[in-house]
Structures are given as structure tokens and as C-alpha cells.
Design an enzyme around this catalytic site. Sequence first.
Site, mmCIF file in Angstrom:
data_model
loop_
_atom_site.group_PDB
_atom_site.id
_atom_site.type_symbol
_atom_site.label_atom_id
_atom_site.label_comp_id
_atom_site.label_asym_id
_atom_site.label_seq_id
_atom_site.Cartn_x
_atom_site.Cartn_y
_atom_site.Cartn_z
ATOM 1 N N HIS A 2 -8.076 -5.272 -0.310
ATOM 2 C CA HIS A 2 -6.899 -4.534 0.159
ATOM 3 C C HIS A 2 -6.506 -5.017 1.553
ATOM 4 O O HIS A 2 -7.344 -5.186 2.432
ATOM 5 C CB HIS A 2 -7.204 -3.037 0.208
ATOM 6 C CG HIS A 2 -5.998 -2.208 0.489
ATOM 7 N ND1 HIS A 2 -5.067 -1.915 -0.491
ATOM 8 C CD2 HIS A 2 -5.538 -1.627 1.629
ATOM 9 C CE1 HIS A 2 -4.097 -1.185 0.040
ATOM 10 N NE2 HIS A 2 -4.365 -1.000 1.326
ATOM 11 N N ASP B 3 -10.018 -4.466 -4.670
ATOM 12 C CA ASP B 3 -9.274 -3.382 -4.027
ATOM 13 C C ASP B 3 -9.364 -2.138 -4.901
ATOM 14 O O ASP B 3 -9.137 -2.214 -6.115
ATOM 15 C CB ASP B 3 -7.810 -3.804 -3.847
ATOM 16 C CG ASP B 3 -6.944 -2.761 -3.176
ATOM 17 O OD1 ASP B 3 -7.463 -1.718 -2.731
ATOM 18 O OD2 ASP B 3 -5.723 -2.994 -3.092
ATOM 19 N N SER C 288 0.824 -1.199 0.000
ATOM 20 C CA SER C 288 0.000 0.000 0.000
ATOM 21 C C SER C 288 0.866 1.260 0.000
ATOM 22 O O SER C 288 1.654 1.460 -0.923
ATOM 23 C CB SER C 288 -0.973 -0.049 1.189
ATOM 24 O OG SER C 288 -2.002 0.893 1.052
#
Length: 311
Positions: A283, A253, A160
Site C-alpha cells: 500500500h 496490501d 486509497s
Amino acid sequence: MALSPALHPLLAHLLTMDARQPAGSQSPEEARASMKRRVAPLLSAFEPKCAIRDFNVPGPGGDLPVRLLTPQDDAEGLRPVIVFFHGGGWVVCDNETHTPLADALAAASGAAVLMVDYALAPELPFPAAIKDGLAALDWVVASGADQGLDCTRMALAGDSAGGNLAAVLARRCRDRSTPDIRAQYLIYPVIDLPDPSRYPSYDACADYGLTASDMAWYWSLYAGSAAAGIDLLPLRADLHGLPPALVHTAAFDVLRDEGQAYAAAMAGAGVSVSAKVWPGMIHGFLSLIGPLDVAEVAAAEAGIWLRARLA
């Protein structure tokens, strides 16, 4: 909320039972405390495969905390090292929240994993995290051998927001010619601004945890008034000559499409790229090492890929 039947059953259960508050509805301190509560059960059940040691290295603001995970095997000599940057929107999370993932990568790859507890926004916004990352890399080059680390066999990894940092640092290392990064493992990386008109996954995956408004909040705290240059948005940089990349994204995601776009852009620039969209995943799925079977498989596949490039 109507979830797709293609979603992994465990993830569907988690989304139904533990709805997240919108990131912008909390203060950074509240968001950090909420994250700690959510990951506490996972961490309490975690049984490390690797030796774990915390210490400090020199950073731009003084002592920079790092965590070193070393496989407990009979390997001799200096080990390759994966320098890892945790996710959390540059605002939440820390080395503790991501230790199960780092432990799995170390065990699967045979490399040591050096986790960097970089500066968080909004207290220390962009580019503080990048400066901390460069300081950690410089420490590996200068002193890593004292800790059994081989600075000539180094990879970058992150999930991320940490994937954003890994991507930026891979380019920065290319530009300054040190250290020589052999590979980059980018896990659902933040690569561009949250723009549903460019990335349909922001609308298509809005019901699966992370949202476009969450990302806008994280971006506002991290970037502040900084210009949207290549140290914020890796997709806008010259990507030629970057190290080989493994890019893992998740089917449900909001960051899926920009991660795929970055993989395609690197491949178009001649970079060796392996990319995979994990079906049924959301995610953060790789942080569920232990309870989620697919997370174990993904970490093992990444470890095999990293082992080959760090040999």
C-alpha cells in the site's frame, strides 16, 4: 516479521527500517506530523516535471485550496484535466505529500492535474470531503477554461481514501449528469469496510504496513455515526453507466481484495475496466515516485491509459 521473498527489495528495506506506529495509537495531529516526517526525504529530493501553482476555488466552507500541475510542453488550446484526491485515510496527508505522484501523472498523460485539498476528519468528517470534491468539479465546469482546462475532457483519480472519493464522485456525476467524466483511475481504493471474512488480504497482508486496525481507526474518524450508505461504500451502489476505470492494486496490501472486488463489480455492470495487481508492491507504493522503479512504471502506464481516454 517474516516478509515474503516476492516483496520488492526496496520496500522490504523500508518496512524493516521504518516500522509504522499503529494509526490508533496516535492522535490525528500526531499521525499527520508522523506522515510529514516520513515523506520529507522524498519531497526534498523531488524535481517536478510540471509547472505547479496553488490557489483557492469556492468551496462549501469558504476557500478550497487546490494545486494545479501543468505539463511544460508545447500543447495548444485547453488541456484535459484529471481531478486528483490524495490518500491518507481521510485523516492525514495533503496535496504536498502527493505532489510527486500527481506530477508523474500529469507528465505521462499530457493532462493538467488539479489536486483538491479536501476537508479532513475528524474535524470535518463525512460528507465534507465529498462536498469539497463536488465544489472542485463545479469550479472546473464554471471557470476552468480561465486556467486552460477543458471541462469536456475530465477524469477523476485518487489513491486509497482518495480512491474512495474518486469512485463516489464518479457515481455522483453520473447521477446528476454533470460534469461528463471520461475516466476514473482508482489506486488501491478504499471501497468497503475492513472485513477479513470477506477480504482475505486483510489477514494475508497484515505485516506490510497498513493493517485492518488502521483502517478501522480511519473509518471511525471519517464516517463517525453515519449510516453505511453508497456515499461511504461505493461497492454497494448501482455501478451501471460509470466511466471507464483503471484500477491498480498492490499484491501485499490489505486493500487488495476489495479493490479487485470493485473492479469485478464494475465489469459485471458493463463498465469498461482495466485492472492490475502490481506484484511485489505494498500500500502506498505509487507515492514513492523517484526511488521506486515500479512506481515510475505504474504512473507511466496510467498516464498512457488516461491520455487515450482524454484525447
